[in-house]
Design an enzyme around this catalytic site. Structure first.
Site, short mmCIF file in Angstrom:
data_model
loop_
_atom_site.label_atom_id
_atom_site.label_comp_id
_atom_site.label_asym_id
_atom_site.label_seq_id
_atom_site.Cartn_x
_atom_site.Cartn_y
_atom_site.Cartn_z
N ARG A 75 0.79 -1.27 -0.02
CA ARG A 75 -0.01 -0.13 -0.08
C ARG A 75 0.87 1.22 0.00
NH1 ARG A 75 -4.80 0.78 -1.51
NH2 ARG A 75 -5.72 -0.83 -0.14
N GLN A 93 -8.74 -6.54 -9.03
CA GLN A 93 -8.76 -5.19 -9.08
C GLN A 93 -7.18 -4.80 -9.51
OE1 GLN A 93 -10.78 -2.27 -7.81
NE2 GLN A 93 -9.56 -1.27 -6.14
N ARG A 98 0.93 -6.04 -10.18
CA ARG A 98 1.68 -5.64 -8.87
C ARG A 98 1.71 -6.63 -7.50
NH1 ARG A 98 -3.53 -2.47 -5.62
NH2 ARG A 98 -5.26 -3.99 -5.96
N HIS A 176 -0.18 3.93 -10.33
CA HIS A 176 -0.80 4.28 -9.11
C HIS A 176 0.11 5.02 -8.20
CE1 HIS A 176 -3.77 4.10 -6.11
NE2 HIS A 176 -4.69 3.09 -6.66
N ASP A 221 -12.34 9.73 -6.27
CA ASP A 221 -12.14 8.62 -7.01
C ASP A 221 -12.78 9.00 -8.55
OD1 ASP A 221 -11.14 6.20 -8.13
OD2 ASP A 221 -12.41 5.16 -6.53
N GLU A 280 -2.57 9.19 -10.74
CA GLU A 280 -2.12 8.34 -11.38
C GLU A 280 -2.26 8.33 -12.99
OE1 GLU A 280 -4.61 5.14 -9.83
OE2 GLU A 280 -5.04 6.20 -8.08
O1 LIG Z 1 -7.06 -0.66 -2.69
P1 LIG Z 1 -6.64 -0.79 -4.02
O2 LIG Z 1 -7.05 -2.18 -4.73
O3 LIG Z 1 -5.17 -0.39 -4.17
O4 LIG Z 1 -7.43 0.32 -4.90
C1 LIG Z 1 -7.25 1.71 -4.48
C2 LIG Z 1 -7.86 2.67 -5.38
O5 LIG Z 1 -7.25 2.66 -6.60
C3 LIG Z 1 -7.64 3.61 -7.73
O6 LIG Z 1 -7.10 4.79 -7.25
C4 LIG Z 1 -9.07 3.38 -7.78
O7 LIG Z 1 -9.73 4.25 -8.62
C5 LIG Z 1 -9.83 3.31 -6.70
O8 LIG Z 1 -11.34 2.96 -6.74
C6 LIG Z 1 -9.23 2.41 -5.55
O9 LIG Z 1 -10.08 2.38 -4.40
#
Ligand SMILES: O=P(O)(O)OC[C@H]1O[C@H](O)[C@H](O)[C@@H](O)[C@@H]1O
Length: 322
Positions: A75, A93, A98, A176, A221, A280
């Site tokens: 993180r 996601q 990563r 990111h 966001d 990002e």
């Molecule tokens: O918690 P993660 O999977 O690392 O994502 C963290 C964030 O990343 C991006 O900025 C997305 O737009 C968000 O919607 C998301 O919450």
């Protein structure tokens, strides 16, 4: 008695990179520049987690609760979102790059480099058999991380389609980037005003940004579409401006989870949202398609400069156009 002739000042050791162990035995590469400048990159995720200026001050945010243990992505720093950004597809996601182990690429294909850059490393990620089951495409993802002579940090990604069955593939992508800021309520972003964006908090609906510059008072966001190649993040309290330059990446995502989401994240401190901002560079709205043998390049360059103003007196043209 005459003093002995003074010896010449010690020579500064040349910049270099070293491989060291981070938490949980994860390998990380350390790049060192002049004075206290440095950059750290984990092979896990090919993830930059530290960028320090000549005073040794950290410029990127990494959560104090970050988990340095696979399969969780770290993180903070600069996670690489590939082959999918966010939930724009069927993969997990932000895709899998990563949370994979990258390796150092000692013999990358030539990539023009400013000869003044002495500290850099090349990493490579290729899909494993398991990866091919979830995303059935063969690729080579080369990442160069470089610490420039004036302390700038650059990341250059080269992604090549190595499918042998003639099939193209498409992906979305983001660097990111988590910036460290003194206080989110003292930060403004310039370069995105008047841009169209998709609001992830409103079902990805499309809006047009209003106002002079972006400031932060609640969760955000947003995916700004066709954003300019330079974006400035101005930290009034620190009197510091980050200048972000992007190439090959049309969009820019801006994210801060604010208090409620912060509390819901296991690897993020409850009030850390005050000290970070993600901006990002990304390719989200229009996925990138590569035919076999084709290569794409996407670059991010970051510099941190003193803000030459007191508060709100910044000339955006100076920051945006140099
Ligand atoms: O918690 P993660 O999977 O690392 O994502 C963290 C964030 O990343 C991006 O900025 C997305 O737009 C968000 O919607 C998301 O919450």
């Amino acid at each position: 008695m005459a003093a002995p002739p003074s010896s010449p000042p010690p020579q500064q050791p040349p910049p270099f990179y070293e491989l060291v162990k981070g938490p949980c035995g994860l390998d990380k590469v350390v790049l060192r520049g002049a004075r206290k400048r440095s950059v750290e990159v984990y092979l896990y995720g090919g993830q930059v987690t530290s960028w320090k200026n000549d005073h040794g001050e950290e410029l990127l945010f990494v959560s104090s609760k970050a988990i340095f243990k696979p399969p969780k992505a770290i993180r903070g720093g600069v996670p690489i979102c590939f082959p999918q950004f966010g939930t724009h597809g069927n993969l997990e996601q932000h895709g899998f790059a990563r949370n994979r182990l990258w390796i150092i690429d000692d013999n990358p294909p030539p990539l023009p480099l400013n000869p003044a850059i002495k500290a850099f490393v090349d990493l490579i990620l290729k899909p494993s058999d398991e990866d091919l089951k979830i995303w059935p495409h063969s690729f080579e993802f080369r990442l160069r991380v470089a610490l420039g002579p004036t302390g700038d940090l650059s990341l250059t990604s080269r992604i090549r389609n190595t499918n042998t069955d003639g099939r193209p593939f498409s992906y979305t992508f983001a660097y990111h980037t988590y910036f460290s800021v003194s206080d989110i309520s003292e930060v403004r972003v310039e370069g995105l005003e008047t841009m169209d964006y998709l609001d992830n908090l409103k079902g990805k609906e499309r809006f047009t940004e209003q106002g002079d510059a972006i400031v932060f008072e609640s969760e955000v966001d947003k995916i700004y579409l066709s954003a300019p190649s330079k974006i400035a993040i101005i930290d009034h309290e620190k009197k510091r401006t980050f200048v972000l330059t992007k190439e090959g990446l049309p969009d820019a995502v801006v994210w801060n989870p604010w208090d409620k989401k912060a509390k819901a994240m296991q690897d993020f401190g409850d009030v850390e949202y005050k000290h970070m901002l993600c901006v990002e560079p990304a390719a989200v709205e229009k996925p990138i398609t590569l035919k076999p043998g084709e290569e794409w390049k996407g670059r991010l360059a970051l510099s941190a400069v003193p803000s030459s103003y007191c508060s709100g007196q910044l000339d955006p043209l100076k920051v945006i156009h140099g």
